[in-house]
Design a protein around this motif. Structure first.
Motif, PDB file in Angstrom:
ATOM      1  N   GLY A 162       0.796  -1.228   0.000  1.00 59.65           N
ATOM      2  CA  GLY A 162       0.000   0.000   0.000  1.00 59.65           C
ATOM      3  C   GLY A 162       0.824   1.271   0.000  1.00 59.65           C
ATOM      4  N   VAL A 163       1.801   1.368   0.886  1.00 60.19           N
ATOM      5  CA  VAL A 163       2.603   2.588   0.981  1.00 60.19           C
ATOM      6  C   VAL A 163       3.404   2.851  -0.303  1.00 60.19           C
ATOM      7  CG1 VAL A 163       4.499   3.716   2.214  1.00 60.19           C
ATOM      8  CG2 VAL A 163       2.705   2.533   3.506  1.00 60.19           C
ATOM      9  N   PRO A 164       4.146   1.844  -0.840  1.00 65.61           N
ATOM     10  CA  PRO A 164       4.858   2.096  -2.107  1.00 65.61           C
ATOM     11  C   PRO A 164       3.920   2.449  -3.259  1.00 65.61           C
ATOM     12  CG  PRO A 164       5.699   0.119  -1.046  1.00 65.61           C
ATOM     13  CD  PRO A 164       4.462   0.507  -0.299  1.00 65.61           C
ATOM     14  N   LEU A 165       2.724   1.832  -3.256  1.00 62.26           N
ATOM     15  CA  LEU A 165       1.751   2.135  -4.312  1.00 62.26           C
ATOM     16  C   LEU A 165       1.324   3.598  -4.248  1.00 62.26           C
ATOM     17  CD1 LEU A 165       0.047   0.514  -6.534  1.00 62.26           C
ATOM     18  CD2 LEU A 165      -1.833   0.743  -4.918  1.00 62.26           C
ATOM     19  N   LEU A 166       0.995   4.090  -3.071  1.00 61.11           N
ATOM     20  CA  LEU A 166       0.580   5.484  -2.914  1.00 61.11           C
ATOM     21  C   LEU A 166       1.719   6.435  -3.242  1.00 61.11           C
ATOM     22  CD1 LEU A 166      -1.569   5.271   0.346  1.00 61.11           C
ATOM     23  CD2 LEU A 166      -2.376   5.554  -2.006  1.00 61.11           C
ATOM     24  N   LEU A 167       2.943   6.080  -2.834  1.00 64.36           N
ATOM     25  CA  LEU A 167       4.105   6.920  -3.147  1.00 64.36           C
ATOM     26  C   LEU A 167       4.338   6.989  -4.652  1.00 64.36           C
ATOM     27  CD1 LEU A 167       6.669   5.879  -0.370  1.00 64.36           C
ATOM     28  CD2 LEU A 167       5.434   8.057  -0.573  1.00 64.36           C
ATOM     29  N   GLY A 168       4.152   5.868  -5.331  1.00 66.54           N
ATOM     30  CA  GLY A 168       4.323   5.842  -6.785  1.00 66.54           C
ATOM     31  C   GLY A 168       3.284   6.692  -7.493  1.00 66.54           C
ATOM     32  N   ILE A 169       2.029   6.608  -7.036  1.00 71.42           N
ATOM     33  CA  ILE A 169       0.961   7.414  -7.633  1.00 71.42           C
ATOM     34  C   ILE A 169       1.227   8.905  -7.401  1.00 71.42           C
ATOM     35  CG2 ILE A 169      -1.500   7.978  -7.508  1.00 71.42           C
ATOM     36  CD1 ILE A 169      -2.009   5.023  -6.829  1.00 71.42           C
ATOM     37  N   LEU A 170       1.678   9.254  -6.178  1.00 69.15           N
ATOM     38  CA  LEU A 170       2.012  10.651  -5.875  1.00 69.15           C
ATOM     39  C   LEU A 170       3.170  11.143  -6.745  1.00 69.15           C
ATOM     40  CD1 LEU A 170       1.719  10.811  -1.981  1.00 69.15           C
ATOM     41  CD2 LEU A 170       0.338  12.066  -3.657  1.00 69.15           C
ATOM     42  N   THR A 171       4.178  10.291  -6.920  1.00 69.56           N
ATOM     43  CA  THR A 171       5.321  10.657  -7.762  1.00 69.56           C
ATOM     44  C   THR A 171       4.866  10.930  -9.191  1.00 69.56           C
ATOM     45  OG1 THR A 171       6.809   9.270  -6.431  1.00 69.56           O
ATOM     46  CG2 THR A 171       7.592   9.938  -8.607  1.00 69.56           C
ATOM     47  N   ARG A 172       3.986  10.060  -9.684  1.00 68.57           N
ATOM     48  CA  ARG A 172       3.467  10.218 -11.047  1.00 68.57           C
ATOM     49  C   ARG A 172       2.699  11.535 -11.191  1.00 68.57           C
ATOM     50  NH1 ARG A 172       4.094   7.769 -16.179  1.00 68.57           N
ATOM     51  NH2 ARG A 172       2.526   8.790 -17.438  1.00 68.57           N
ATOM     52  N   SER A 173       1.939  11.907 -10.145  1.00 69.57           N
ATOM     53  CA  SER A 173       1.110  13.118 -10.197  1.00 69.57           C
ATOM     54  C   SER A 173       1.948  14.384 -10.036  1.00 69.57           C
ATOM     55  CB  SER A 173       0.045  13.076  -9.090  1.00 69.57           C
ATOM     56  OG  SER A 173      -0.805  11.968  -9.264  1.00 69.57           O
ATOM     57  N   LEU A 174       2.923  14.348  -9.132  1.00 67.50           N
ATOM     58  CA  LEU A 174       3.686  15.555  -8.802  1.00 67.50           C
ATOM     59  C   LEU A 174       4.943  15.732  -9.647  1.00 67.50           C
ATOM     60  CD1 LEU A 174       3.416  15.355  -4.899  1.00 67.50           C
ATOM     61  CD2 LEU A 174       2.005  16.704  -6.478  1.00 67.50           C
ATOM     62  N   ALA A 175       5.526  14.615 -10.099  1.00 66.68           N
ATOM     63  CA  ALA A 175       6.766  14.702 -10.893  1.00 66.68           C
ATOM     64  C   ALA A 175       6.683  13.740 -12.075  1.00 66.68           C
ATOM     65  CB  ALA A 175       7.968  14.388 -10.012  1.00 66.68           C
ATOM     66  N   PRO A 176       5.793  14.020 -13.028  1.00 70.35           N
ATOM     67  CA  PRO A 176       5.573  13.082 -14.143  1.00 70.35           C
ATOM     68  C   PRO A 176       6.810  12.803 -14.991  1.00 70.35           C
ATOM     69  CG  PRO A 176       4.496  15.206 -14.555  1.00 70.35           C
ATOM     70  CD  PRO A 176       4.944  15.215 -13.130  1.00 70.35           C
ATOM     71  N   THR A 177       7.663  13.814 -15.164  1.00 69.49           N
ATOM     72  CA  THR A 177       8.876  13.612 -15.967  1.00 69.49           C
ATOM     73  C   THR A 177       9.808  12.617 -15.284  1.00 69.49           C
ATOM     74  OG1 THR A 177       8.724  15.879 -16.805  1.00 69.49           O
ATOM     75  CG2 THR A 177      10.817  14.737 -17.093  1.00 69.49           C
ATOM     76  N   PHE A 178      10.022  12.805 -13.985  1.00 70.37           N
ATOM     77  CA  PHE A 178      10.856  11.872 -13.219  1.00 70.37           C
ATOM     78  C   PHE A 178      10.245  10.479 -13.237  1.00 70.37           C
ATOM     79  CE2 PHE A 178      11.424   9.618  -9.182  1.00 70.37           C
ATOM     80  CZ  PHE A 178      12.800   9.423  -9.191  1.00 70.37           C
ATOM     81  N   ALA A 179       8.914  10.400 -13.056  1.00 76.04           N
ATOM     82  CA  ALA A 179       8.226   9.104 -13.022  1.00 76.04           C
ATOM     83  C   ALA A 179       8.409   8.360 -14.336  1.00 76.04           C
ATOM     84  CB  ALA A 179       6.745   9.298 -12.724  1.00 76.04           C
ATOM     85  N   GLU A 180       8.334   9.091 -15.446  1.00 71.55           N
ATOM     86  CA  GLU A 180       8.477   8.470 -16.761  1.00 71.55           C
ATOM     87  C   GLU A 180       9.882   7.888 -16.943  1.00 71.55           C
ATOM     88  OE1 GLU A 180       6.697   7.111 -20.088  1.00 71.55           O
ATOM     89  OE2 GLU A 180       5.721   8.354 -18.567  1.00 71.55           O
ATOM     90  N   LYS A 181      10.893   8.632 -16.478  1.00 70.54           N
ATOM     91  CA  LYS A 181      12.278   8.150 -16.586  1.00 70.54           C
ATOM     92  C   LYS A 181      12.523   6.976 -15.643  1.00 70.54           C
ATOM     93  CE  LYS A 181      14.245  12.617 -17.988  1.00 70.54           C
ATOM     94  NZ  LYS A 181      15.133  13.734 -17.588  1.00 70.54           N
ATOM     95  N   ALA A 182      12.009   7.103 -14.422  1.00 70.68           N
ATOM     96  CA  ALA A 182      12.241   6.072 -13.416  1.00 70.68           C
ATOM     97  C   ALA A 182      11.583   4.753 -13.778  1.00 70.68           C
ATOM     98  CB  ALA A 182      11.732   6.553 -12.047  1.00 70.68           C
ATOM     99  N   LYS A 183      10.380   4.810 -14.351  1.00 76.73           N
ATOM    100  CA  LYS A 183       9.670   3.562 -14.662  1.00 76.73           C
ATOM    101  C   LYS A 183      10.375   2.779 -15.773  1.00 76.73           C
ATOM    102  CE  LYS A 183       6.292   4.654 -18.275  1.00 76.73           C
ATOM    103  NZ  LYS A 183       4.878   4.595 -18.671  1.00 76.73           N
ATOM    104  N   LYS A 184      11.070   3.505 -16.670  1.00 77.46           N
ATOM    105  CA  LYS A 184      11.792   2.824 -17.738  1.00 77.46           C
ATOM    106  C   LYS A 184      12.944   1.989 -17.191  1.00 77.46           C
ATOM    107  CE  LYS A 184      10.670   6.192 -21.345  1.00 77.46           C
ATOM    108  NZ  LYS A 184      11.192   7.250 -22.265  1.00 77.46           N
ATOM    109  N   ILE A 185      13.412   2.378 -16.009  1.00 78.18           N
ATOM    110  CA  ILE A 185      14.482   1.614 -15.358  1.00 78.18           C
ATOM    111  C   ILE A 185      13.905   0.542 -14.451  1.00 78.18           C
ATOM    112  CG2 ILE A 185      16.451   1.764 -13.780  1.00 78.18           C
ATOM    113  CD1 ILE A 185      16.786   4.689 -14.722  1.00 78.18           C
ATOM    114  N   LEU A 186      12.931   0.947 -13.621  1.00 77.76           N
ATOM    115  CA  LEU A 186      12.409   0.043 -12.595  1.00 77.76           C
ATOM    116  C   LEU A 186      11.549  -1.085 -13.155  1.00 77.76           C
ATOM    117  CD1 LEU A 186      11.438   2.502  -9.707  1.00 77.76           C
ATOM    118  CD2 LEU A 186      13.335   0.881  -9.764  1.00 77.76           C
TER     119      LEU A 186
END
Length: 299
Positions: A162-186
């Motif tokens: 639950g906690v990592p899921l919410l953090l990931g959703i928040l990251t996607r909402s607040l820092a979409p550019t970072f989220a896009e780069k990070a997901k390509k790695i993770l």
């Protein structure tokens, strides 16, 4: 000759440091999955309620039910049956979105179902596991001996999913550019992380794993086939379009067995039958899922 019921007395060795590593690895995997989730994915569920509703039914109701029926038919040792109930109670696996996209399924539906099922698993995983395991007398007795605290299980699922899921959703909402780069790695690393997950779990127990793998593979094969078939049949009976049917099958047949392993080593003292069937499921569902996705890609 190795007896199947010897699995009920086998315990796998696992240190607190190894368990911490597995918890962190699973949390990282879930964070990577959540980086692909957006608010509009949940709006998709509201706009397309039928496939979503059938997907939830398939995963949280039908899969535990057919698992119970399979346990009655196959009569595995209690520890193995307990592992099957736990796998069936876990949410969808972290690679289901990739496989659904590969199969030319409904990726938006897959992402939405993964997000919802992961959040819902905070309640449904301990609830479904306790419910269905209590219906089968041998596993009910085993649970009584272990004295499992289901509130503690709930807290564990919240912390590592639950906690990592919410953090990931928040990251996607607040820092979409970072989220896009990070997901390509993770996200591409998810399969490797899980493979390392299983290697760590069995590094000190390899002889036991080899000793019992032949006994357990038949149960894993039957269970995973039934799971994939449950999603497929649910979609067909529900008269869904083919891309949705593919997605329901994959979402039901690809389970988060990593969560199952964490719970087994945290609360069941590495109970052999549970641990080996859950780890083997985690390996096999990647093979079966990839195979069915490549096949469906042609249609």
């Amino acid at each position: 000759m190795t007896s199947p019921h010897e699995l009920d007395s086998v315990r796998l060795n696992f240190s607190p440091d190894d368990l911490l590593l597995l918890n962190l690895a699973l949390a990282l995997i879930m964070y990577g999955v959540a980086l692909d989730l957006r608010v509009k994915d949940f709006k998709y569920l509201a706009k397309h309620p039928k496939p979503f509703f059938l997907g939830v039914l398939s995963q949280f109701i039908f899969l535990p039910l057919v698992t119970y029926a399979l346990v009655l038919v196959m009569s595995p040792p209690p520890s193995v049956a307990l592992g099957m109930f736990l796998v069936a109670a876990c949410p969808g696996g972290n690679v289901s979105n990739f496989l659904s996209n590969l199969a030319k399924g409904n990726t938006a539906l897959s992402v939405s179902l993964t997000g919802f099922s992961t959040m819902a698993s905070m309640v449904f995983t301990p609830l479904n596991f306790a419910l269905w395991a209590s219906f089968y007398a041998p596993t009910q007795e085993l649970l009584r001996e272990i004295s499992l605290d289901f509130y503690e299980v709930f807290i564990t699922v919240v912390l590592i999913l639950g906690v990592p899921l919410l953090l990931g959703i928040l990251t996607r909402s607040l820092a979409p550019t970072f989220a896009e780069k990070a997901k390509k790695i993770l996200q591409p690393l998810s399969i490797l992380i899980f493979a390392g997950f299983v290697v760590v779990a069995f590094a000190g127990n390899f002889d036991l794993f080899l000793q019992y793998i032949a006994l357990i593979f038949g149960w894993v094969l039957a269970h995973n086939t039934v799971a994939l078939g449950t999603g497929l049949l649910t979609g067909i009976v529900g008269k869904l379009p083919l891309p949705d049917i593919k997605t329901l099958s994959i979402e039901t047949g690809i389970q988060n067995s990593g969560l199952g392993l964490v719970l087994i080593f945290t609360y069941f003292d590495g109970l052999g039958g549970m641990a080996i069937i859950t780890a083997l499921w985690g390996i096999w569902h990647l093979i079966s899922g990839m195979g069915i996705a490549v096949f469906w890609r042609k249609f």
